[in-house]
Design a protein around this motif. Structure first.
Motif, PDB file in Angstrom:
ATOM      1  N   LEU A 589       0.818  -1.215   0.000  1.00  0.00           N
ATOM      2  CA  LEU A 589       0.000   0.000   0.000  1.00  0.00           C
ATOM      3  C   LEU A 589       0.854   1.268   0.000  1.00  0.00           C
ATOM      4  O   LEU A 589       0.341   2.357  -0.283  1.00  0.00           O
ATOM      5  CB  LEU A 589      -0.931   0.004   1.212  1.00  0.00           C
ATOM      6  CG  LEU A 589      -2.092  -0.985   1.122  1.00  0.00           C
ATOM      7  CD1 LEU A 589      -2.804  -1.087   2.463  1.00  0.00           C
ATOM      8  CD2 LEU A 589      -3.076  -0.569   0.036  1.00  0.00           C
ATOM      9  N   LEU A 590       2.122   1.139   0.315  1.00  0.00           N
ATOM     10  CA  LEU A 590       3.029   2.281   0.256  1.00  0.00           C
ATOM     11  C   LEU A 590       3.740   2.389  -1.090  1.00  0.00           C
ATOM     12  O   LEU A 590       4.620   3.235  -1.264  1.00  0.00           O
ATOM     13  CB  LEU A 590       4.074   2.183   1.378  1.00  0.00           C
ATOM     14  CG  LEU A 590       3.540   2.232   2.809  1.00  0.00           C
ATOM     15  CD1 LEU A 590       4.696   2.145   3.800  1.00  0.00           C
ATOM     16  CD2 LEU A 590       2.724   3.492   3.052  1.00  0.00           C
ATOM     17  N   ASP A 591       3.366   1.540  -2.039  1.00  0.00           N
ATOM     18  CA  ASP A 591       3.975   1.540  -3.369  1.00  0.00           C
ATOM     19  C   ASP A 591       3.919   2.947  -3.973  1.00  0.00           C
ATOM     20  O   ASP A 591       2.878   3.608  -3.960  1.00  0.00           O
ATOM     21  CB  ASP A 591       3.228   0.552  -4.247  1.00  0.00           C
ATOM     22  CG  ASP A 591       3.943   0.270  -5.562  1.00  0.00           C
ATOM     23  OD1 ASP A 591       4.794   1.086  -5.976  1.00  0.00           O
ATOM     24  OD2 ASP A 591       3.649  -0.766  -6.179  1.00  0.00           O
ATOM     25  N   VAL A 592       5.042   3.375  -4.522  1.00  0.00           N
ATOM     26  CA  VAL A 592       5.123   4.690  -5.157  1.00  0.00           C
ATOM     27  C   VAL A 592       4.121   4.814  -6.302  1.00  0.00           C
ATOM     28  O   VAL A 592       3.600   5.908  -6.580  1.00  0.00           O
ATOM     29  CB  VAL A 592       6.564   4.921  -5.665  1.00  0.00           C
ATOM     30  CG1 VAL A 592       6.632   6.106  -6.612  1.00  0.00           C
ATOM     31  CG2 VAL A 592       7.511   5.123  -4.490  1.00  0.00           C
ATOM     32  N   ALA A 593       3.790   3.701  -6.961  1.00  0.00           N
ATOM     33  CA  ALA A 593       2.860   3.757  -8.091  1.00  0.00           C
ATOM     34  C   ALA A 593       1.488   4.268  -7.688  1.00  0.00           C
ATOM     35  O   ALA A 593       0.751   4.804  -8.527  1.00  0.00           O
ATOM     36  CB  ALA A 593       2.729   2.365  -8.722  1.00  0.00           C
ATOM     37  N   TRP A 594       1.107   4.126  -6.411  1.00  0.00           N
ATOM     38  CA  TRP A 594      -0.193   4.627  -5.960  1.00  0.00           C
ATOM     39  C   TRP A 594      -0.276   6.152  -6.033  1.00  0.00           C
ATOM     40  O   TRP A 594      -1.376   6.718  -6.041  1.00  0.00           O
ATOM     41  CB  TRP A 594      -0.467   4.194  -4.526  1.00  0.00           C
ATOM     42  CG  TRP A 594      -0.843   2.761  -4.336  1.00  0.00           C
ATOM     43  CD1 TRP A 594      -0.084   1.781  -3.747  1.00  0.00           C
ATOM     44  CD2 TRP A 594      -2.074   2.126  -4.695  1.00  0.00           C
ATOM     45  NE1 TRP A 594      -0.766   0.590  -3.723  1.00  0.00           N
ATOM     46  CE2 TRP A 594      -1.991   0.774  -4.301  1.00  0.00           C
ATOM     47  CE3 TRP A 594      -3.237   2.575  -5.314  1.00  0.00           C
ATOM     48  CZ2 TRP A 594      -3.027  -0.130  -4.509  1.00  0.00           C
ATOM     49  CZ3 TRP A 594      -4.274   1.679  -5.526  1.00  0.00           C
ATOM     50  CH2 TRP A 594      -4.169   0.337  -5.121  1.00  0.00           C
ATOM     51  N   LEU A 595       0.850   6.836  -6.076  1.00  0.00           N
ATOM     52  CA  LEU A 595       0.830   8.298  -6.111  1.00  0.00           C
ATOM     53  C   LEU A 595       0.124   8.835  -7.349  1.00  0.00           C
ATOM     54  O   LEU A 595      -0.364   9.969  -7.347  1.00  0.00           O
ATOM     55  CB  LEU A 595       2.262   8.843  -6.055  1.00  0.00           C
ATOM     56  CG  LEU A 595       3.001   8.661  -4.725  1.00  0.00           C
ATOM     57  CD1 LEU A 595       4.471   9.021  -4.879  1.00  0.00           C
ATOM     58  CD2 LEU A 595       2.360   9.513  -3.642  1.00  0.00           C
ATOM     59  N   ASP A 596       0.062   8.036  -8.408  1.00  0.00           N
ATOM     60  CA  ASP A 596      -0.593   8.476  -9.632  1.00  0.00           C
ATOM     61  C   ASP A 596      -2.109   8.327  -9.572  1.00  0.00           C
ATOM     62  O   ASP A 596      -2.806   8.784 -10.485  1.00  0.00           O
ATOM     63  CB  ASP A 596      -0.066   7.673 -10.834  1.00  0.00           C
ATOM     64  CG  ASP A 596       1.357   8.056 -11.181  1.00  0.00           C
ATOM     65  OD1 ASP A 596       1.743   9.198 -10.873  1.00  0.00           O
ATOM     66  OD2 ASP A 596       2.074   7.211 -11.732  1.00  0.00           O
ATOM     67  N   ASP A 597      -2.627   7.674  -8.564  1.00  0.00           N
ATOM     68  CA  ASP A 597      -4.075   7.435  -8.495  1.00  0.00           C
ATOM     69  C   ASP A 597      -4.525   7.548  -7.044  1.00  0.00           C
ATOM     70  O   ASP A 597      -4.774   6.548  -6.369  1.00  0.00           O
ATOM     71  CB  ASP A 597      -4.399   6.055  -9.064  1.00  0.00           C
ATOM     72  CG  ASP A 597      -5.888   5.893  -9.365  1.00  0.00           C
ATOM     73  OD1 ASP A 597      -6.681   6.758  -8.925  1.00  0.00           O
ATOM     74  OD2 ASP A 597      -6.254   4.913 -10.039  1.00  0.00           O
ATOM     75  N   ARG A 598      -4.614   8.770  -6.548  1.00  0.00           N
ATOM     76  CA  ARG A 598      -4.947   8.993  -5.144  1.00  0.00           C
ATOM     77  C   ARG A 598      -6.321   8.443  -4.753  1.00  0.00           C
ATOM     78  O   ARG A 598      -6.446   7.829  -3.689  1.00  0.00           O
ATOM     79  CB  ARG A 598      -4.848  10.488  -4.834  1.00  0.00           C
ATOM     80  CG  ARG A 598      -5.201  10.867  -3.404  1.00  0.00           C
ATOM     81  CD  ARG A 598      -4.284  10.180  -2.390  1.00  0.00           C
ATOM     82  NE  ARG A 598      -4.736  10.403  -1.038  1.00  0.00           N
ATOM     83  CZ  ARG A 598      -4.341  11.429  -0.276  1.00  0.00           C
ATOM     84  NH1 ARG A 598      -3.462  12.307  -0.759  1.00  0.00           N
ATOM     85  NH2 ARG A 598      -4.780  11.564   0.947  1.00  0.00           N
ATOM     86  N   PRO A 599      -7.389   8.634  -5.551  1.00  0.00           N
ATOM     87  CA  PRO A 599      -8.679   8.079  -5.137  1.00  0.00           C
ATOM     88  C   PRO A 599      -8.644   6.568  -4.952  1.00  0.00           C
ATOM     89  O   PRO A 599      -9.217   6.033  -3.996  1.00  0.00           O
ATOM     90  CB  PRO A 599      -9.626   8.492  -6.265  1.00  0.00           C
ATOM     91  CG  PRO A 599      -8.995   9.707  -6.866  1.00  0.00           C
ATOM     92  CD  PRO A 599      -7.525   9.466  -6.764  1.00  0.00           C
ATOM     93  N   ALA A 600      -7.990   5.863  -5.876  1.00  0.00           N
ATOM     94  CA  ALA A 600      -7.901   4.398  -5.744  1.00  0.00           C
ATOM     95  C   ALA A 600      -7.098   4.017  -4.514  1.00  0.00           C
ATOM     96  O   ALA A 600      -7.422   3.043  -3.820  1.00  0.00           O
ATOM     97  CB  ALA A 600      -7.265   3.800  -7.006  1.00  0.00           C
ATOM     98  N   TRP A 601      -6.048   4.800  -4.225  1.00  0.00           N
ATOM     99  CA  TRP A 601      -5.238   4.496  -3.033  1.00  0.00           C
ATOM    100  C   TRP A 601      -6.041   4.711  -1.758  1.00  0.00           C
ATOM    101  O   TRP A 601      -5.993   3.892  -0.841  1.00  0.00           O
ATOM    102  CB  TRP A 601      -3.985   5.368  -3.019  1.00  0.00           C
ATOM    103  CG  TRP A 601      -3.082   5.071  -1.866  1.00  0.00           C
ATOM    104  CD1 TRP A 601      -2.362   3.929  -1.659  1.00  0.00           C
ATOM    105  CD2 TRP A 601      -2.781   5.935  -0.755  1.00  0.00           C
ATOM    106  NE1 TRP A 601      -1.634   4.029  -0.496  1.00  0.00           N
ATOM    107  CE2 TRP A 601      -1.872   5.245   0.078  1.00  0.00           C
ATOM    108  CE3 TRP A 601      -3.188   7.213  -0.401  1.00  0.00           C
ATOM    109  CZ2 TRP A 601      -1.370   5.799   1.251  1.00  0.00           C
ATOM    110  CZ3 TRP A 601      -2.685   7.775   0.759  1.00  0.00           C
ATOM    111  CH2 TRP A 601      -1.791   7.073   1.579  1.00  0.00           C
ATOM    112  N   ASP A 602      -6.778   5.801  -1.695  1.00  0.00           N
ATOM    113  CA  ASP A 602      -7.604   6.058  -0.506  1.00  0.00           C
ATOM    114  C   ASP A 602      -8.582   4.912  -0.268  1.00  0.00           C
ATOM    115  O   ASP A 602      -8.810   4.487   0.868  1.00  0.00           O
ATOM    116  CB  ASP A 602      -8.363   7.375  -0.667  1.00  0.00           C
ATOM    117  CG  ASP A 602      -7.456   8.589  -0.550  1.00  0.00           C
ATOM    118  OD1 ASP A 602      -6.341   8.451  -0.001  1.00  0.00           O
ATOM    119  OD2 ASP A 602      -7.845   9.681  -1.019  1.00  0.00           O
ATOM    120  N   ALA A 603      -9.188   4.412  -1.349  1.00  0.00           N
ATOM    121  CA  ALA A 603     -10.132   3.302  -1.214  1.00  0.00           C
ATOM    122  C   ALA A 603      -9.439   2.041  -0.729  1.00  0.00           C
ATOM    123  O   ALA A 603      -9.958   1.321   0.140  1.00  0.00           O
ATOM    124  CB  ALA A 603     -10.834   3.047  -2.546  1.00  0.00           C
ATOM    125  N   ALA A 604      -8.253   1.760  -1.278  1.00  0.00           N
ATOM    126  CA  ALA A 604      -7.513   0.566  -0.860  1.00  0.00           C
ATOM    127  C   ALA A 604      -7.087   0.666   0.597  1.00  0.00           C
ATOM    128  O   ALA A 604      -7.123  -0.326   1.342  1.00  0.00           O
ATOM    129  CB  ALA A 604      -6.291   0.371  -1.764  1.00  0.00           C
TER     130      ALA A 604
END
Length: 806
Positions: A589-604
């Motif tokens: 969940l700390l993967d740098v790739a999540w920075l490109d998709d904040r809404p999806a990261w918040d949900a995860a």
């Protein structure tokens, strides 16, 4: 991060594989405007597939990744009218010969654009300096941004300033449907660039005019192939070998089989950089995910791992799952988080030493092999350790690569203290200095290598290009920058660093083509990342760019939840059954790739936190109704629920609210998986009777609180036990007393009867003696005469004849 040259377009999600990319595309197409554009894109895409030739460098694998120009237009969530101009073949301009050009017009709006005209221009003056190149390119960037901003309100654009250049040709442009892309071919005569044929860089531009109004324009720059090569630049490249963002800390066998297949994501990435002068920064999760499967790993994954081991490239590790190290140190962590265990996913049957998985594909037994040693398999039947699963003969393991523009003051010192002594920094994380300076830097009293802004931006644009024209334009700008750098008066030797983007749209076929172009460029020579680190350092000032407060708050929640799970897992015989996967998922969940998709990261993040909360509540005390305590010593019945798939051991503690009950001991109980168990905690009556609230709580054998305490009401009537004993005692005394009294009374009655009988009868002269005789021989027979008078009894043993003698 290094911003894209197209300011109007947000970063795209990775399009090479990806469930994540499919989700993003679905989300982007949600609005009506984008839906219309998407339909037009599909129609235009079919036409482009039938008519547009592939570039010479493109392969079948490239067609899988790049798709069509029309589909590229559909993927852009913010659009306008985009114009590009590039050579039909190659990425440089050769004076003295006809120049074949392509002008690409993309309608990324929801409205049809009417037919118009294309006007081609070249730079009016020479471009031999960085400032001149920047001034020329900036015109196109400003025009593109303005056109995109006005796209929603005026699909055909708005009045813009014309380019400051020399018009060299004009061509007709047809009408464009929403999402469509048109390519117009134009050939310039040799004399079109005669005035600038001796400059290092030649600038080209294009304008789209509709109904007399300038709708869109762009400016590109290309190296002059005829210019004399000067002192070449040493260029090191860093490429991240990663997978799309996910919420799981291990890649499953199905994904590995897909991604390591002949045209899979990981295979294409490896193909793009294998054997080239590119340092590979690999996510250790990929290696561990293959190794934990042992002999059950997909054969293609084992072959892929063998290929990785045989590469001559420099290889260094990213954080596990490419976790964001900057966010971690900004939370106050002294050492970046690392995985702790894989025992929960290791199957002994997969490590029997037979079949696939032997040799290089299995974890090494030596935790610290030499770089040139090949990993060896553990003994048959022996499960690999965490260290063995993660071990790899890296070229170096002292490099930290934080996400672009996320490093704050003091972060580099913390990373250095943890063993990551050199950090790769994005150019935006340091103050701009003189162009063409060594990458090796002293930043914030720490060692770093800073990616060059002038080279990294076009390198990333080229690697992410979705059309051939877009790729040639970006690669041309990269060549132009190198041409100016090689002819600059900067101190030599000069060793620069450029980095590929990670997590956002990199195309493997474009990476290959870009590397080929760099290899053929005389203005650059390859260098290793070790060369870049070891070059003379430059003093640079850090730009303090901490991560946003909302992101750090979410990361803090994740870290604290994982710590709670680690503490909670002490109720298990093997705590790593719970703590191991929780730690790995945290890192994912700390993967740098999540920075490109904040809404999806918040949900995860929200979903994962809910799962951990449910885990923490899986072992609990079942609430109970009131219990009655009627004895001085008893046990409080308590039901323990275990909803986990593992047996758990807990300590049950009862705390009374007052002194009416006293608890002298705790109870330790083991509850089987997914079951309940009743345990009795011994209690003793204290002083008085009445109500008591018993607070029942659970702890692990190490003292960690488990679940929430439960209050059980109790009614104490413990003196009923003493009262009952007293009553029984009284009854017993009364019973025996009455028996004794009755016996005494009977005996007295018998004596009275005898006395009365004696008083009424005739006695002899020696009555006293007779009485004595009667008393002494109570059992002797009574003898009476013929008249009924009592006579003396006969002595025992004497016959009547003897008594009558004499």
């Amino acid at each position: 991060m290094v911003s894209e040259s197209n300011r109007a377009r947000p970063r795209r999600s990775r399009v090479e594989s990806t469930d994540a990319a499919r989700r993003c595309s679905t989300r982007d197409a949600a609005g009506p405007r984008r839906a219309i554009a998407g339909l037009g894109a599909i129609a235009a895409g079919i036409a482009m597939l039938m008519t547009a030739p592939l570039a010479a460098h493109a392969s079948f694998d490239a067609s899988l990744e790049a798709s069509t120009p029309a589909l590229a237009a559909a993927e852009r969530s913010v659009g306008g009218v985009i114009v590009r101009v590039a050579p039909t073949v190659g990425t440089t301009i050769t004076p003295g010969a006809p120049i074949a050009l392509e002008v690409e017009v993309e309608n990324a709006t929801a409205e049809t654009i009417a037919a118009g005209s294309i006007r081609l221009l070249r730079s009016a003056g020479a471009i031999d300096q960085v400032a001149e190149l920047d001034a020329w390119v900036a015109q196109g960037r400003e025009s593109e941004a303005a056109g995109a901003t006005a796209a929603d309100s005026a699909p055909e654009g708005t009045a813009q300033d014309p380019l400051d250049g020399v018009v060299v040709a004009e061509a007709e442009a047809g009408a464009l449907a929403p999402g469509a892309v048109d390519v117009i071919s134009v050939t310039l005569p040799p004399e079109a660039i005669d005035d600038v044929d001796d400059t290092a860089v030649i600038g080209l531009g294009a304008e789209l005019h509709v109904d007399g109004m300038l709708v869109a324009s762009s400016t590109e720059a290309y190296a002059n192939a005829a210019a004399a090569a000067s002192d070449p630049i040493s260029l090191a490249l860093a490429y991240p070998l990663t997978v799309p963002a996910s919420a799981t800390g291990l890649l499953d066998a199905d994904d590995l089989a897909t991604w390591t297949s002949p045209f899979g994501l990981l295979t294409r990435q490896l193909d793009a950089v294998a054997g080239r002068s590119v340092a590979i920064a690999i996510d250790p999760r990929i290696i561990a995910s293959i190794r934990v499967l042992g002999t059950a790993a997909p054969p293609s994954a084992l072959v892929w791992l063998d290929r990785l081991a045989e590469l001559p490239n420099e290889i260094f590790p990213l954080a596990y799952a490419d976790a964001d190290v900057a966010a971690q140190v900004q939370l106050g962590l002294s050492v970046p988080i690392a995985p702790t265990s894989f025992t929960d996913v290791l199957d002994p049957a997969d490590f029997d030493g037979d079949g696939a998985g032997a040799g290089d594909n299995t974890p090494p037994t030596d935790a610290t092999p030499a770089p040139d040693e090949e990993p060896t398999a553990p003994p048959a039947g022996e499960l690999p350790t965490t260290e063995q699963l993660l071990e790899w003969p890296y070229t170096r393991a002292d490099i930290a690569w934080p996400a672009d523009d996320t490093v704050a003051a003091g972060n580099l010192g913390v990373l250095a203290a943890s063993g990551l002594t050199t950090a790769i920094l994005a150019p935006g994380n340091v103050e701009a200095g003189e162009p063409w300076s060594n990458a090796a830097s002293n930043v914030d009293a720490s060692t770093a290598v800073v990616a060059d802004a002038r080279l990294t931006e076009p390198l990333r644009e080229a690697s992410e290009a979705l059309t051939d024209t877009e790729w040639r334009a970006a690669t041309g700008l990269l060549g132009a920058e190198l041409a100016l750098g090689s002819s600059s008066t900067s101190a030599r030797p000069l060793t620069l660093l450029a980095t590929f983007d990670r997590g956002a749209g990199t195309q493997s076929a474009r990476v290959t083509a870009t590397l080929d172009a760099l290899a053929a460029n005389p203005a650059v020579v390859p260098a290793s990342i070790s060369d870049a680190i070891g070059a003379p350092t430059v003093e640079r000032m850090l730009v303090d760019l901490p991560e946003t407060d909302p992101r750090r708050a979410n990361v803090d929640r994740l870290v604290r939840a994982e710590a709670d799970i680690t503490a909670f897992s002490s109720i298990l015989t093997d705590p790593q059954q719970l703590s191991g996967p929780a730690r790995r998922d945290l890192l994912a969940l700390l993967d740098v790739a999540w920075l490109d998709d904040r809404p999806a990261w918040d949900a995860a993040v929200g979903e994962w936190l809910l799962t951990q909360r449910n885990t923490l509540g899986a072992v609990s005390v079942v609430p109970s109704s009131q219990i009655n305590v009627v004895s001085s010593e008893t046990g409080v019945p308590t039901t323990i629920l275990n909803a986990l798939p593992y047996p758990v051991t807990v300590v049950v503690d009862v705390d009374p609210s007052n002194g009416r009950l006293i608890v002298d001991d705790q109870a330790t109980v083991t509850v089987e998986p997914e079951s309940r168990r009743i345990v009795r905690v011994p209690v003793a009556a204290g002083i008085g009777n009445g109500k008591v609230n018993l607070t029942v709580s659970l702890t692990s054998p190490t003292g960690v609180p488990i679940g929430a305490p439960v209050v059980i009401p109790a009614n104490v009537q413990a003196d009923w036990e003493g009262l009952g004993a007293a009553i029984l005692g009284i009854v017993a005394v009364a019973f025996f007393g009455i028996g004794v009294w009755r016996n005494i009374r009977r005996l007295r009655k018998q004596r009275a009867e005898r006395d009365a009988a004696e008083a009424s009868g005739t006695t002899d002269a020696s009555g006293t003696a007779a009485a004595a005789e009667v008393s002494g021989a109570a059992d002797a027979p009574v003898v009476t005469d013929a008249s009924g008078a009592i006579t003396s009894p006969a002595p025992t043993g004497e016959s009547g004849d003897e008594r009558n003698d004499g």
